[in-house]
Design a protein around this motif. Structure first.
Motif, short mmCIF file in Angstrom:
data_model
loop_
_atom_site.label_atom_id
_atom_site.label_comp_id
_atom_site.label_asym_id
_atom_site.label_seq_id
_atom_site.Cartn_x
_atom_site.Cartn_y
_atom_site.Cartn_z
N TYR A 10 0.83 -1.21 0.00
CA TYR A 10 0.00 0.00 0.00
C TYR A 10 0.87 1.25 0.00
O TYR A 10 0.68 2.16 -0.80
CB TYR A 10 -0.92 0.02 1.23
N VAL A 11 1.83 1.29 0.91
CA VAL A 11 2.64 2.50 1.04
C VAL A 11 3.69 2.61 -0.06
O VAL A 11 3.85 3.65 -0.71
CB VAL A 11 3.30 2.56 2.44
N ASP A 30 10.11 -5.53 -4.86
CA ASP A 30 9.41 -6.36 -3.88
C ASP A 30 9.93 -7.78 -4.03
O ASP A 30 10.26 -8.23 -5.13
CB ASP A 30 7.89 -6.33 -4.11
N LYS A 35 3.62 -10.48 -7.14
CA LYS A 35 3.22 -9.07 -7.10
C LYS A 35 3.90 -8.30 -8.23
O LYS A 35 3.27 -7.51 -8.94
CB LYS A 35 3.64 -8.49 -5.74
N THR A 86 5.60 -3.77 9.02
CA THR A 86 6.08 -3.88 10.41
C THR A 86 4.90 -4.35 11.27
O THR A 86 4.41 -3.61 12.11
CB THR A 86 6.60 -2.52 10.93
N THR A 122 6.51 2.31 9.42
CA THR A 122 6.31 2.81 10.78
C THR A 122 7.17 1.96 11.72
O THR A 122 6.95 0.76 11.86
CB THR A 122 4.83 2.69 11.15
N GLU A 151 5.11 7.84 6.98
CA GLU A 151 4.07 8.09 5.99
C GLU A 151 2.72 8.24 6.69
O GLU A 151 2.39 7.46 7.57
CB GLU A 151 4.03 6.93 4.99
N GLU A 155 -5.41 4.84 3.50
CA GLU A 155 -5.89 3.97 2.43
C GLU A 155 -7.25 4.49 1.96
O GLU A 155 -8.03 5.00 2.75
CB GLU A 155 -6.03 2.53 2.93
N LYS A 266 -2.07 -2.05 15.48
CA LYS A 266 -0.69 -2.50 15.70
C LYS A 266 0.20 -1.36 16.21
O LYS A 266 1.10 -1.58 17.02
CB LYS A 266 -0.11 -3.11 14.41
N ARG A 333 -7.11 -6.05 7.28
CA ARG A 333 -6.31 -6.24 8.49
C ARG A 333 -7.00 -5.62 9.71
O ARG A 333 -7.34 -4.44 9.71
CB ARG A 333 -4.90 -5.64 8.29
P1 NAD Z 1 2.19 -4.18 2.84
O1 NAD Z 1 2.17 -5.45 3.59
O2 NAD Z 1 1.04 -3.80 1.98
O3 NAD Z 1 3.50 -4.12 1.93
C1 NAD Z 1 4.77 -4.50 2.33
C2 NAD Z 1 5.50 -5.09 1.13
O4 NAD Z 1 6.86 -5.31 1.47
C3 NAD Z 1 4.95 -6.46 0.69
O5 NAD Z 1 4.60 -6.39 -0.68
C4 NAD Z 1 6.13 -7.41 0.91
O6 NAD Z 1 6.19 -8.45 -0.05
C5 NAD Z 1 7.31 -6.46 0.80
N1 NAD Z 1 8.55 -6.96 1.42
C6 NAD Z 1 8.71 -7.52 2.63
N2 NAD Z 1 10.02 -7.83 2.84
C7 NAD Z 1 10.69 -7.44 1.73
C8 NAD Z 1 12.04 -7.48 1.33
N3 NAD Z 1 12.98 -8.00 2.13
N4 NAD Z 1 12.38 -6.99 0.13
C9 NAD Z 1 11.44 -6.47 -0.68
N5 NAD Z 1 10.13 -6.40 -0.37
C10 NAD Z 1 9.76 -6.89 0.81
O7 NAD Z 1 2.44 -3.05 3.95
P2 NAD Z 1 1.95 -1.50 3.93
O8 NAD Z 1 0.53 -1.41 4.35
O9 NAD Z 1 2.38 -0.87 2.66
O10 NAD Z 1 2.82 -0.94 5.14
C11 NAD Z 1 4.20 -0.73 5.05
C12 NAD Z 1 4.65 0.12 6.22
O11 NAD Z 1 4.06 1.42 6.13
C13 NAD Z 1 4.25 -0.42 7.59
O12 NAD Z 1 5.26 -0.13 8.51
C14 NAD Z 1 3.00 0.37 7.91
O13 NAD Z 1 2.79 0.49 9.29
C15 NAD Z 1 3.33 1.72 7.32
N6 NAD Z 1 2.16 2.52 6.95
C16 NAD Z 1 1.09 1.95 6.36
C17 NAD Z 1 0.00 2.73 5.99
C18 NAD Z 1 -1.21 2.11 5.35
O14 NAD Z 1 -2.23 2.79 5.26
N7 NAD Z 1 -1.16 0.87 4.88
C19 NAD Z 1 0.01 4.11 6.23
C20 NAD Z 1 1.13 4.67 6.80
C21 NAD Z 1 2.21 3.86 7.16
#
Ligand code: NAD
Length: 436
Positions: A10-11, A30, A35, A86, A122, A151, A155, A266, A333
């Motif tokens: 997402y981020v 990724d 994906k 995370t 985060t 960030e 969403e 979380k 989630r």
């Molecule tokens: P997500 O699970 O949608 O995406 C994470 C991606 O990282 C996955 O596609 C995974 O395959 C990839 N990944 C994991 N290990 C990897 C590696 N070693 N090399 C390459 N890719 C790898 O997570 P998200 O929702 O995008 O959240 C990411 C971070 O941003 C978290 O810390 C979250 O707390 C923070 N965040 C999320 C949001 C939100 O609205 N989703 C908003 C602000 C901050």
């Protein structure tokens, strides 16, 4: 400027696409091969309004590409963002930093030039120090500055939030880091986006403090809603009345089934763990997390009540409209719908559900729930209909058809999207949150 985005969820994907749209040259990386394959085929791995068009335009313009090869992807990048998950660590609720540290190690081992490594995930206070240590330990000889840049996008409104943020927070400890980050965000500075430069630790804490504060605001109004129900007041009037005070503000004062999603649950938990580790308790946040957790299942009991109570409910049918934690996302989630469905199936209620985007991800989380192709199929034969997520599609239901299809005209509106008077006039037995 070349930017590498490690983690294309997402981020990462939204940030990467937006940076490309600003004119930067972006590689989204990724480790999930499927994906990346889907992205190469123009298929978005998540549902986010406007994302497919933004990605498509920037891929065509040659500014955005995708790979699973981290070493190749970060080659020549001035800024390497870490945007991996995370999640809560199983068992203790600490943030699981294994993905972040794995990326730091790989980046350290693969760097071919000077770069700024930016933590967008985060992460708890002090993670930047550890990322710095891991990179140094990996034998990297290039100049590296580790920066925190949390960030704040939401969403469902992610692209707008990223392009027109309330603020950009940059936690940097040296000039190299600050300079590169200024370059990264220059297009937004031109748009006069407020930018706050801080130390790295303050920046890391800002993200958690912001989310904990918002979670507190939601939980506060939810408890006020419960009190409204007892004393015969209307929580929407109470929200308006307090929100008109500039010191309070009108946002995040909508009573509902409790907060969910990939961040608030979380992040509040992780903040509690940090506070515990530093022997500096945050008791308000502790209460918020506890109250919210029990609220979600209580919403299931509210539906059971509408079915006539625990004894009468067994064998009856409930329809759930909306499963995602909020509209315009497919993210399931920690969605309150999970606890609602669980409470209902535990009580022997047959549950049918419809959600415009979330059913694929919801299915494994609620295996006893029958997923339907549209709201009316879910409603057919239902003894109670519960509105769990306020998708636009549910704001204008054909109420005559609902009445015709349902076994009983009973609606439990957990998002207060209908007016009690209208619903009663139409002959429904209608309950909502904190309204007489
Ligand atoms: P997500 O699970 O949608 O995406 C994470 C991606 O990282 C996955 O596609 C995974 O395959 C990839 N990944 C994991 N290990 C990897 C590696 N070693 N090399 C390459 N890719 C790898 O997570 P998200 O929702 O995008 O959240 C990411 C971070 O941003 C978290 O810390 C979250 O707390 C923070 N965040 C999320 C949001 C939100 O609205 N989703 C908003 C602000 C901050």
């Amino acid at each position: 400027m070349k930017i590498a985005m490690v983690g294309s969820g997402y981020v990462g994907l939204v940030s990467g696409a937006c940076f490309a749209d600003f004119g930067h040259d972006v590689v989204c990386i990724d480790k999930d091969q499927s994906k990346i394959d889907r992205l190469h085929d123009g298929i978005m791995p998540i549902y986010e309004p406007g994302l497919d068009a933004l990605v498509d335009a920037n891929v065509k313009a040659g500014r955005l590409s995708f790979t699973t090869d981290l070493a190749e992807g970060i080659k020549g990048a001035s800024a390497i963002f870490i945007a991996v998950g995370t999640p809560s660590r199983r068992g203790d609720g600490h943030a699981d930093l294994s993905f972040v540290y794995a990326v730091a190690r790989e980046v350290g081992e693969s760097l071919s030039g000077d770069a700024v490594v930016v933590t967008k995930s985060t992460v708890p206070v002090g993670t930047g120090d550890e990322v710095e240590r891991i990179i140094a330990e990996s034998g990297c000889t290039h100049r590296v500055s580790v920066v925190s840049n949390p960030e704040f996008l939401r969403e469902g409104a992610a692209i707008g939030d990223f392009k027109r943020p309330d603020r950009i927070v940059i936690g940097a400890e040296d000039d190299f880091g600050k300079e590169v980050m200024r370059e990264v965000y220059r297009p937004l500075f031109l748009n006069e986006a407020p930018t706050l430069f801080t130390g790295r630790r303050s920046s890391e804490l800002i993200k958690y403090a912001a989310n904990a504060f918002l979670a507190t605001k939601i939980t506060f109004i939810n408890e006020m809603a419960d009190l409204c129900e007892k004393v015969g007041a209307n929580v929407q009037d109470v929200s308006r009345g307090i929100g008109m005070d500039n010191r309070i503000g009108p946002k995040f004062l909508h009573a509902g089934p409790g907060y969910g999603g990939s961040c608030f649950p979380k992040d509040t938990l992780a903040l509690l763990k940090t506070a515990e580790d530093y022997d500096s308790p945050v008791r308000i946040v502790e209460a918020v997390a506890k109250v919210n957790e029990s609220r979600k299942r209580a919403m299931g009991r509210k539906v059971i009540e509408a079915l006539g109570g625990i004894d009468a409910a067994r064998g009856k049918k409930a329809a759930l409209l909306g499963l995602t934690f909020k509209p315009n996302t497919d993210d399931m989630r920690d969605s309150p719908a999970i606890a609602v469905a669980q409470a209902l199936t535990d009580a022997g209620v047959n549950v049918a559900a419809y959600d415009p985007e979330g059913m694929e991800l919801a299915k494994p989380l609620m295996p006893k729930v029958v997923m339907c192709d549209d709201p009316y199929t879910a409603i057919e034969g239902a003894d109670a209909v519960a509105i769990v997520t306020e998708w636009d599609a549910f704001r204008a239901l054909d109420l005559d058809r609902v009445k015709e299809l349902a076994n009983a005209p009973v609606i439990v509106d957990l998002r207060n999207i209908y007016r009690p008077d209208d619903m009663r006039t139409k002959g429904f037995t209608y309950t909502s949150i904190g309204r007489p």
